[in-house]
Design a protein around this motif. Sequence first.
Motif, PDB file in Angstrom:
ATOM      1  N   UNK A  55       0.771  -1.243   0.000  1.00  0.00           N
ATOM      2  CA  UNK A  55       0.000   0.000   0.000  1.00  0.00           C
ATOM      3  C   UNK A  55       0.801   1.292   0.000  1.00  0.00           C
ATOM      4  N   UNK A  56       1.996   1.312   0.592  1.00  0.00           N
ATOM      5  CA  UNK A  56       2.784   2.536   0.570  1.00  0.00           C
ATOM      6  C   UNK A  56       4.247   2.213   0.327  1.00  0.00           C
ATOM      7  N   UNK A  57       4.961   3.227  -0.050  1.00  0.00           N
ATOM      8  CA  UNK A  57       6.412   3.138  -0.258  1.00  0.00           C
ATOM      9  C   UNK A  57       7.130   2.781   1.034  1.00  0.00           C
ATOM     10  N   UNK A  58       6.488   3.062   2.182  1.00  0.00           N
ATOM     11  CA  UNK A  58       7.131   2.911   3.478  1.00  0.00           C
ATOM     12  C   UNK A  58       6.737   1.628   4.212  1.00  0.00           C
ATOM     13  N   UNK A  59       5.941   0.766   3.608  1.00  0.00           N
ATOM     14  CA  UNK A  59       5.532  -0.453   4.312  1.00  0.00           C
ATOM     15  C   UNK A  59       6.756  -1.194   4.848  1.00  0.00           C
ATOM     16  N   UNK A  60       6.615  -1.787   6.010  1.00  0.00           N
ATOM     17  CA  UNK A  60       7.779  -2.286   6.726  1.00  0.00           C
ATOM     18  C   UNK A  60       8.566  -3.316   5.937  1.00  0.00           C
ATOM     19  N   UNK A  61       9.886  -3.201   6.044  1.00  0.00           N
ATOM     20  CA  UNK A  61      10.782  -4.066   5.281  1.00  0.00           C
ATOM     21  C   UNK A  61      10.653  -5.524   5.694  1.00  0.00           C
ATOM     22  N   UNK A  62      10.473  -5.762   7.002  1.00  0.00           N
ATOM     23  CA  UNK A  62      10.421  -7.173   7.423  1.00  0.00           C
ATOM     24  C   UNK A  62       9.152  -7.865   6.944  1.00  0.00           C
ATOM     25  N   UNK A 233      -5.665   2.196   1.237  1.00  0.00           N
ATOM     26  CA  UNK A 233      -4.406   2.810   0.827  1.00  0.00           C
ATOM     27  C   UNK A 233      -3.918   2.236  -0.491  1.00  0.00           C
ATOM     28  N   UNK A 234      -4.066   0.928  -0.643  1.00  0.00           N
ATOM     29  CA  UNK A 234      -3.632   0.291  -1.886  1.00  0.00           C
ATOM     30  C   UNK A 234      -4.441   0.810  -3.067  1.00  0.00           C
ATOM     31  N   UNK A 235      -5.762   0.926  -2.868  1.00  0.00           N
ATOM     32  CA  UNK A 235      -6.623   1.417  -3.944  1.00  0.00           C
ATOM     33  C   UNK A 235      -6.296   2.866  -4.293  1.00  0.00           C
ATOM     34  N   UNK A 236      -5.961   3.663  -3.274  1.00  0.00           N
ATOM     35  CA  UNK A 236      -5.644   5.066  -3.513  1.00  0.00           C
ATOM     36  C   UNK A 236      -4.305   5.222  -4.223  1.00  0.00           C
ATOM     37  N   UNK A 237      -3.357   4.362  -3.881  1.00  0.00           N
ATOM     38  CA  UNK A 237      -2.026   4.483  -4.473  1.00  0.00           C
ATOM     39  C   UNK A 237      -1.998   4.009  -5.917  1.00  0.00           C
ATOM     40  N   UNK A 248      -2.430  -0.604 -12.986  1.00  0.00           N
ATOM     41  CA  UNK A 248      -2.463   0.346 -11.891  1.00  0.00           C
ATOM     42  C   UNK A 248      -1.563   1.521 -12.208  1.00  0.00           C
ATOM     43  N   UNK A 249      -1.995   2.697 -11.802  1.00  0.00           N
ATOM     44  CA  UNK A 249      -1.200   3.889 -11.994  1.00  0.00           C
ATOM     45  C   UNK A 249      -0.845   4.453 -10.639  1.00  0.00           C
ATOM     46  N   UNK A 250       0.451   4.531 -10.299  1.00  0.00           N
ATOM     47  CA  UNK A 250       0.819   5.059  -8.990  1.00  0.00           C
ATOM     48  C   UNK A 250       0.347   6.497  -8.833  1.00  0.00           C
ATOM     49  N   UNK A 251      -0.117   6.802  -7.625  1.00  0.00           N
ATOM     50  CA  UNK A 251      -0.462   8.179  -7.288  1.00  0.00           C
ATOM     51  C   UNK A 251       0.316   8.543  -6.040  1.00  0.00           C
ATOM     52  N   UNK A 252       0.567   9.820  -5.874  1.00  0.00           N
ATOM     53  CA  UNK A 252       1.306  10.246  -4.694  1.00  0.00           C
ATOM     54  C   UNK A 252       0.486   9.954  -3.452  1.00  0.00           C
TER      55      UNK A 252
END
Length: 281
Positions: A55-62, A233-237, A248-252
């Motif tokens: 859902x976001x660029x920041x989703x946890x790495x682990x 969040x996934x749908x918005x992104x 899908x088209x990425x959005x800010x």
Amino acid sequence: MDAVLLHHDQRTREVWARLALVTDPELDEPVTELGFIEPVTIDDSCGVDIVFRLPTYWCSANFAFLMADDMRRAVSSLPWVREARPQLRDHMVAEEINRGVSEGKSFGDALRDFASGGSLEEVREKFRRKAFERRQEVMILALREAGYDDQAICQMNLSTYDKVDFDTEEAAHQKPRYRELLVERRLVSLPGDQAFVTYDGCSIKRYELASYLQRLRGVRINMEFNSSLCRGLLAARYREPEGTGAGRTPVDAAPCGGCGSGCAARSVEPPVTAEKSAALA
């Protein structure tokens, strides 16, 4: 030609069936149902490419690493697959995760800067417990709805549990999934073993059931909230352009504070759950 296409379609279905067994570690929902997976591709050498986004660029790495590794293992278990290649996209450490999973590295070796204490297996175990408790609550409430009293539920053995038919879709769905974790955890092995015990294998007494269910309710509400937020969040992104339905088209999107996949490890806003504050642990 038609036979070749049918063969390819069958293999594609097999891959999706295996991916459906992979869950988001916090939400206990299949990554396929959450919408994380892009269409998979199978090459002529029986290699499988699996593109997924969170859902976001920041989703946890682990959490991202866990899902990628689980996808690789699940698809690789198909006898005809030569190589399974999960590819995380649009993520702050996608390159490191993709390289680490493809090389069979541990999370600590693949992302040393993000492994700030505790093992990935400890994270896995933490969310296995949550999944167990969520599934267990569904089954206990369904049994109550079916007319079983608390004493009967606490004393129910595996054989009796297996014979119960449930009317609701959710209970019917969770029945085998709960049993699966009972067996995986080695809480049951014989038909006469208790079907409802704690994750640590302790019996649940009738007089304890009400307070026990209260705690399980808190686990469920937390997971359901995160699931709803995660899907939004996934749908918005990745909105589909109107009228096209083509990909899908990425959005800010600003970093979230409570994505079900453990987002916002570096977010300015405080996380919704305690798990998120240690998302990179």
